[in-house]
Scaffold this motif. Structure first.
Motif, PDB file in Angstrom:
ATOM      1  N   ALA A 147     136.652 110.790  37.864  1.00  0.00           N
ATOM      2  CA  ALA A 147     135.382 110.116  37.568  1.00  0.00           C
ATOM      3  C   ALA A 147     135.234 108.847  38.386  1.00  0.00           C
ATOM      4  O   ALA A 147     134.140 108.522  38.861  1.00  0.00           O
ATOM      5  N   ALA A 148     136.339 108.122  38.580  1.00  0.00           N
ATOM      6  CA  ALA A 148     136.288 106.861  39.337  1.00  0.00           C
ATOM      7  C   ALA A 148     135.869 107.091  40.780  1.00  0.00           C
ATOM      8  O   ALA A 148     135.267 106.202  41.403  1.00  0.00           O
ATOM      9  N   LYS A 149     136.174 108.272  41.316  1.00  0.00           N
ATOM     10  CA  LYS A 149     135.821 108.596  42.705  1.00  0.00           C
ATOM     11  C   LYS A 149     134.585 109.477  42.805  1.00  0.00           C
ATOM     12  O   LYS A 149     134.220 109.925  43.894  1.00  0.00           O
ATOM     13  N   GLY A 150     133.950 109.755  41.669  1.00  0.00           N
ATOM     14  CA  GLY A 150     132.734 110.555  41.691  1.00  0.00           C
ATOM     15  C   GLY A 150     132.950 112.014  42.033  1.00  0.00           C
ATOM     16  O   GLY A 150     132.038 112.684  42.546  1.00  0.00           O
ATOM     17  N   VAL A 151     134.140 112.540  41.757  1.00  0.00           N
ATOM     18  CA  VAL A 151     134.433 113.948  42.043  1.00  0.00           C
ATOM     19  C   VAL A 151     133.817 114.807  40.936  1.00  0.00           C
ATOM     20  O   VAL A 151     134.050 114.551  39.748  1.00  0.00           O
ATOM     21  N   PRO A 152     133.025 115.822  41.263  1.00  0.00           N
ATOM     22  CA  PRO A 152     132.375 116.646  40.240  1.00  0.00           C
ATOM     23  C   PRO A 152     133.388 117.320  39.318  1.00  0.00           C
ATOM     24  O   PRO A 152     134.355 117.921  39.769  1.00  0.00           O
ATOM     25  N   MET A 153     133.160 117.207  38.006  1.00  0.00           N
ATOM     26  CA  MET A 153     134.026 117.826  37.009  1.00  0.00           C
ATOM     27  C   MET A 153     133.196 118.096  35.765  1.00  0.00           C
ATOM     28  O   MET A 153     132.096 117.540  35.600  1.00  0.00           O
ATOM     29  N   PRO A 154     133.664 118.952  34.861  1.00  0.00           N
ATOM     30  CA  PRO A 154     132.933 119.163  33.607  1.00  0.00           C
ATOM     31  C   PRO A 154     132.850 117.849  32.829  1.00  0.00           C
ATOM     32  O   PRO A 154     133.773 117.027  32.887  1.00  0.00           O
ATOM     33  N   TRP A 155     131.745 117.643  32.099  1.00  0.00           N
ATOM     34  CA  TRP A 155     131.695 116.424  31.284  1.00  0.00           C
ATOM     35  C   TRP A 155     132.836 116.477  30.272  1.00  0.00           C
ATOM     36  O   TRP A 155     133.258 117.544  29.820  1.00  0.00           O
ATOM     37  N   SER A 156     133.342 115.309  29.948  1.00  0.00           N
ATOM     38  CA  SER A 156     134.489 115.262  29.038  1.00  0.00           C
ATOM     39  C   SER A 156     134.539 113.913  28.352  1.00  0.00           C
ATOM     40  O   SER A 156     133.912 112.949  28.789  1.00  0.00           O
ATOM     41  N   PHE A 157     135.281 113.849  27.259  1.00  0.00           N
ATOM     42  CA  PHE A 157     135.530 112.576  26.592  1.00  0.00           C
ATOM     43  C   PHE A 157     136.876 112.634  25.892  1.00  0.00           C
ATOM     44  O   PHE A 157     137.419 113.720  25.644  1.00  0.00           O
ATOM     45  N   VAL A 158     137.421 111.459  25.599  1.00  0.00           N
ATOM     46  CA  VAL A 158     138.637 111.367  24.798  1.00  0.00           C
ATOM     47  C   VAL A 158     138.280 110.676  23.491  1.00  0.00           C
ATOM     48  O   VAL A 158     137.374 109.828  23.436  1.00  0.00           O
ATOM     49  N   ALA A 159     138.979 111.062  22.442  1.00  0.00           N
ATOM     50  CA  ALA A 159     138.755 110.460  21.126  1.00  0.00           C
ATOM     51  C   ALA A 159     140.099 110.283  20.436  1.00  0.00           C
ATOM     52  O   ALA A 159     141.068 110.999  20.732  1.00  0.00           O
ATOM     53  N   PHE A 160     140.152 109.329  19.500  1.00  0.00           N
ATOM     54  CA  PHE A 160     141.408 108.960  18.868  1.00  0.00           C
ATOM     55  C   PHE A 160     141.348 109.059  17.345  1.00  0.00           C
ATOM     56  O   PHE A 160     142.289 108.679  16.656  1.00  0.00           O
ATOM     57  N   ASP A 161     140.265 109.596  16.847  1.00  0.00           N
ATOM     58  CA  ASP A 161     140.066 109.741  15.402  1.00  0.00           C
ATOM     59  C   ASP A 161     139.364 111.069  15.139  1.00  0.00           C
ATOM     60  O   ASP A 161     138.427 111.436  15.867  1.00  0.00           O
ATOM     61  N   GLU A 162     139.812 111.774  14.126  1.00  0.00           N
ATOM     62  CA  GLU A 162     139.281 113.120  13.857  1.00  0.00           C
ATOM     63  C   GLU A 162     137.779 113.099  13.588  1.00  0.00           C
ATOM     64  O   GLU A 162     137.016 113.893  14.162  1.00  0.00           O
ATOM     65  N   ASP A 163     137.327 112.203  12.724  1.00  0.00           N
ATOM     66  CA  ASP A 163     135.907 112.166  12.379  1.00  0.00           C
ATOM     67  C   ASP A 163     135.049 111.759  13.578  1.00  0.00           C
ATOM     68  O   ASP A 163     133.968 112.330  13.805  1.00  0.00           O
ATOM     69  N   ALA A 164     135.520 110.771  14.330  1.00  0.00           N
ATOM     70  CA  ALA A 164     134.762 110.328  15.505  1.00  0.00           C
ATOM     71  C   ALA A 164     134.675 111.440  16.539  1.00  0.00           C
ATOM     72  O   ALA A 164     133.629 111.647  17.186  1.00  0.00           O
ATOM     73  N   CYS A 165     135.776 112.184  16.709  1.00  0.00           N
ATOM     74  CA  CYS A 165     135.790 113.284  17.664  1.00  0.00           C
ATOM     75  C   CYS A 165     134.817 114.380  17.228  1.00  0.00           C
ATOM     76  O   CYS A 165     134.043 114.902  18.039  1.00  0.00           O
ATOM     77  N   LEU A 166     134.848 114.720  15.954  1.00  0.00           N
ATOM     78  CA  LEU A 166     133.961 115.762  15.439  1.00  0.00           C
ATOM     79  C   LEU A 166     132.502 115.362  15.594  1.00  0.00           C
ATOM     80  O   LEU A 166     131.651 116.179  15.996  1.00  0.00           O
ATOM     81  N   GLU A 167     132.191 114.106  15.327  1.00  0.00           N
ATOM     82  CA  GLU A 167     130.811 113.632  15.469  1.00  0.00           C
ATOM     83  C   GLU A 167     130.348 113.731  16.922  1.00  0.00           C
ATOM     84  O   GLU A 167     129.209 114.147  17.194  1.00  0.00           O
ATOM     85  N   ALA A 168     131.235 113.373  17.866  1.00  0.00           N
ATOM     86  CA  ALA A 168     130.870 113.440  19.281  1.00  0.00           C
ATOM     87  C   ALA A 168     130.647 114.882  19.721  1.00  0.00           C
ATOM     88  O   ALA A 168     129.742 115.168  20.518  1.00  0.00           O
ATOM     89  N   ILE A 169     131.461 115.799  19.217  1.00  0.00           N
ATOM     90  CA  ILE A 169     131.283 117.217  19.547  1.00  0.00           C
ATOM     91  C   ILE A 169     129.941 117.715  19.013  1.00  0.00           C
ATOM     92  O   ILE A 169     129.198 118.425  19.700  1.00  0.00           O
ATOM     93  N   GLU A 170     129.603 117.333  17.779  1.00  0.00           N
ATOM     94  CA  GLU A 170     128.339 117.755  17.177  1.00  0.00           C
ATOM     95  C   GLU A 170     127.155 117.257  18.003  1.00  0.00           C
ATOM     96  O   GLU A 170     126.153 117.958  18.176  1.00  0.00           O
ATOM     97  N   GLN A 171     127.278 116.062  18.553  1.00  0.00           N
ATOM     98  CA  GLN A 171     126.198 115.515  19.372  1.00  0.00           C
ATOM     99  C   GLN A 171     126.064 116.268  20.688  1.00  0.00           C
ATOM    100  O   GLN A 171     124.955 116.496  21.178  1.00  0.00           O
ATOM    101  N   LYS A 172     127.207 116.658  21.273  1.00  0.00           N
ATOM    102  CA  LYS A 172     127.186 117.391  22.540  1.00  0.00           C
ATOM    103  C   LYS A 172     126.736 118.832  22.340  1.00  0.00           C
ATOM    104  O   LYS A 172     126.025 119.408  23.173  1.00  0.00           O
ATOM    105  N   GLY A 173     127.202 119.440  21.271  1.00  0.00           N
ATOM    106  CA  GLY A 173     126.857 120.832  21.010  1.00  0.00           C
ATOM    107  C   GLY A 173     127.970 121.786  21.400  1.00  0.00           C
ATOM    108  O   GLY A 173     128.798 121.492  22.268  1.00  0.00           O
ATOM    109  N   TYR A 174     127.991 122.950  20.751  1.00  0.00           N
ATOM    110  CA  TYR A 174     129.025 123.960  20.980  1.00  0.00           C
ATOM    111  C   TYR A 174     128.546 124.975  22.019  1.00  0.00           C
ATOM    112  O   TYR A 174     127.343 125.133  22.209  1.00  0.00           O
TER     113      TYR A 174
END
Length: 284
Positions: free
Chosen positions: A97-124
């Motif tokens: 990401a720092a070099k602008g190389v194309p990759m699938p969108w992604s995120f990291v999360a450190f809490d189960e509820d926060a991760c689940l909420e972010a997935i729900e926002q992105k969609g399955y």
């Protein structure tokens, strides 16, 4: 004559072929098993070699050994920085990401509820994977909230702190295969891995096929290798059914025993040539 320490965990087919290729180039090769290495915290030389070819199967051992050997003035391939970035999928994504190389969108999360909420926002669907690991182990496709709750509760409820880092990526609908491009200083060839399963690792049964690497794929793989400072890496690409191409992962310890016959890419000789050339090593 170049003196090379080949650091290994087990002498597999890859290491045997590399040993033969290095010796054909008049390199004096010393086999060193990683489990027996003891390195002091000083700059005192521990070997007569000028180059270390790091073939440890353990990410943890490889990272530490490369770090200490570089501190002692040795040229290590790949470098400690490359090993650290490639061995941690979250750090790989950050470097890309720092070099602008194309990759699938992604995120990291450190809490189960926060991760689940972010997935729900992105969609399955989405894909979740451990930040440390290889061969497609513990990689899961999440198609629903129920599936996400089950996988995430296990991920965050077991293991240690490193296991509680969730890497979530876009699910890329591939046309039945993914692509691997070998970069040894430059893109030198590639491999198509075909499978009916959405996970297309040869370790999981995917069938390796030769493919001629087009210029656009070669340049993308080289950009990915540069982002992590990789001298000799395998870059995994994902191609969508619409023809878009993304970098998925980068492997710092190139494995080729399952595919060398199909690809017809002489990786042992190409790696040996690079080692013998004196190129590469830590970027200081």
């Amino acid at each position: 004559m170049r003196k090379v320490d080949l650091v290994y965990t087990r002498v597999r087919t890859e290491e045997k072929l590399l040993l033969e290729a290095l010796r054909r180039r008049d390199c004096a090769v010393n086999l060193v098993q990683d489990s027996g290495m003891v390195l002091s915290m000083d700059r005192q030389r521990v070997t007569e070699a000028d180059t270390v070819l790091m073939r440890s199967m353990s990410f943890t051992r490889a990272r530490y050994l490369a770090t200490f050997l570089e501190m002692k003035g040795l040229r290590v391939l790949n470098s400690a920085r490359t090993i650290s970035l490639c061995g941690d999928k979250a750090l790989t994504s950050a470097a890309l990401a720092a070099k602008g190389v194309p990759m699938p969108w992604s995120f990291v999360a450190f809490d189960e509820d926060a991760c689940l909420e972010a997935i729900e926002q992105k969609g399955y669907p989405v894909v979740t994977k451990p930040v440390l690991g290889s061969w497609g182990r513990m990689v899961a496709r999440l198609d629903s909230r129920t599936a996400a709750e089950g996988v995430l509760s296990t991920r965050f409820g077991t293991g240690g702190a490193q296991d509680h880092v969730a890497l979530v990526q876009e699910y890329v609908d591939k046309p039945g295969y993914d692509l691997r491009v070998y970069v040894i200083g430059r893109a030198v060839g590639g491999l198509r891995r075909r499978s009916e399963h959405w996970i297309t690792n040869t370790a999981r049964g995917a069938v390796p096929e030769r493919y001629e690497v087009p210029v656009v794929h070669a340049k993308l793989a080289e950009a990915a290798a540069e982002a992590v400072g990789g001298d000799m890496v395998a870059v995994d690409l994902l191609e969508t059914r619409g023809g878009d191409i993304y970098v998925n992962e980068i492997n710092h310890c190139v494995e080729f025993a399952r595919s060398i016959d199909e690809t017809n890419v002489p990786l042992p000789d190409l790696i040996a040539e690079y080692v013998a050339s004196g190129a590469g090593g830590a970027r200081r």
